[in-house]
Design a protein around this motif. Structure first.
Motif, short mmCIF file in Angstrom:
data_model
loop_
_atom_site.label_atom_id
_atom_site.label_comp_id
_atom_site.label_asym_id
_atom_site.label_seq_id
_atom_site.Cartn_x
_atom_site.Cartn_y
_atom_site.Cartn_z
N SER A 1 42.54 -15.30 -10.56
CA SER A 1 41.96 -16.38 -9.76
C SER A 1 41.56 -17.56 -10.65
O SER A 1 41.84 -18.72 -10.33
CB SER A 1 40.74 -15.86 -8.99
N HIS A 2 40.93 -17.24 -11.80
CA HIS A 2 40.53 -18.31 -12.73
C HIS A 2 41.75 -19.00 -13.33
O HIS A 2 41.77 -20.23 -13.48
CB HIS A 2 39.66 -17.73 -13.85
N VAL A 3 42.76 -18.22 -13.65
CA VAL A 3 43.99 -18.79 -14.22
C VAL A 3 44.66 -19.72 -13.21
O VAL A 3 45.08 -20.84 -13.55
CB VAL A 3 44.96 -17.66 -14.64
N MET A 4 44.75 -19.27 -11.96
CA MET A 4 45.40 -20.09 -10.92
C MET A 4 44.61 -21.35 -10.63
O MET A 4 45.20 -22.42 -10.39
CB MET A 4 45.58 -19.26 -9.65
N GLU B 1 44.34 -27.29 -11.10
CA GLU B 1 43.68 -28.49 -11.64
C GLU B 1 44.65 -29.31 -12.48
O GLU B 1 44.64 -30.54 -12.44
CB GLU B 1 42.47 -28.10 -12.48
N GLU B 2 45.49 -28.63 -13.24
CA GLU B 2 46.45 -29.33 -14.11
C GLU B 2 47.52 -30.04 -13.31
O GLU B 2 48.13 -31.00 -13.81
CB GLU B 2 47.11 -28.33 -15.06
N ARG B 3 47.78 -29.59 -12.07
CA ARG B 3 48.84 -30.20 -11.26
C ARG B 3 48.34 -31.33 -10.37
O ARG B 3 49.11 -31.99 -9.70
CB ARG B 3 49.49 -29.11 -10.38
N GLN B 4 47.02 -31.51 -10.37
CA GLN B 4 46.45 -32.57 -9.51
C GLN B 4 46.48 -33.93 -10.21
O GLN B 4 46.42 -34.03 -11.40
CB GLN B 4 45.01 -32.21 -9.12
#
Length: 207
Positions: free
Chosen positions: A196-199, A204-207
């Motif tokens: 869950s933390h990884v996803m 966040e990186e894709r926003q």
């Protein structure tokens, strides 16, 4: 990697077959077992123990495994046979649950040579009887009362090695160590929680 809390290094450790065990990871998740800095695995689960599960965990682990062999749902001759099978599979020790009768512990002791870890969940348990029956190590799991139970065990049996749950913080772990525990079991986050933390990070990186 799942790293156990650094404070656990303050314990004295339990020496078994030349290895000093200070931290045990309480899990049967093979992915987590392959990615931890703990000294050993406490492989106990809430179902009838199965040799195929024991075999899979021991084969996957590159650190010693203490394997659950029943005592709660599984009693009698089956628990004894599971203990013998675990020894043959390469377990460093076997773990029996709190309801295990002293007679069963005696039979397991007569059958195997590896350590027998007996779980203690209450101050009301027959602690000396467990040791006299053949327990090599006591595993104290008493939630918030764990330090209190550890102290009682240490008063009754000063020399018995004790594994104990340390709780959620460095302070609770240290309290358990100061009470007399020689090794600490640590429950890691689940695979789902880690993912869950990884996803979240990926999103966040894709926003």
């Amino acid at each position: 990697m799942i790293r156990v809390p650094e404070v656990i290094q303050n314990v004295s450790g339990i020496k078994i077959h030349g290895k000093v065990i200070k931290s045990l990871l309480f899990t049967t998740d093979i992915a987590i077992i392959r990615n931890t800095n703990a000294n050993a695995i406490l492989a106990v689960y809430p179902f009838t123990p199965q040799p195929v599960i024991t075999h899979a965990i021991i084969m996957a682990s590159d650190i010693p495994v203490f394997s659950g062999v029943g005592g709660g749902l599984t009693q009698g001759k089956r628990a004894v046979n599971l203990a013998l099978d675990a020894e043959f599979q390469g377990a460093m020790g076997v773990v029996v649950n709190a309801p295990t009768a002293n007679e069963i512990i005696k039979k397991i002791r007569m059958t195997i040579d590896i350590p027998i870890i007996v779980t203690i969940v209450s101050e009301a348990e027959d602690i000396k009887g467990r040791v006299d029956a053949g327990a090599t190590i006591l595993n104290v799991s008493g939630a918030k009362k764990t330090p209190q139970i550890v102290k009682k065990v240490r008063d009754i049996c000063p020399n018995i090695p004790i594994i104990a749950t340390g709780g959620p913080t460095d302070d609770t772990i240290m309290e358990t160590i100061e009470a007399g525990a020689n090794a600490i079991s640590y429950t890691p986050p689940t695979n789902a929680e880690i993912f869950s933390h990884v996803m979240d990070k990926y999103r966040e990186e894709r926003q």
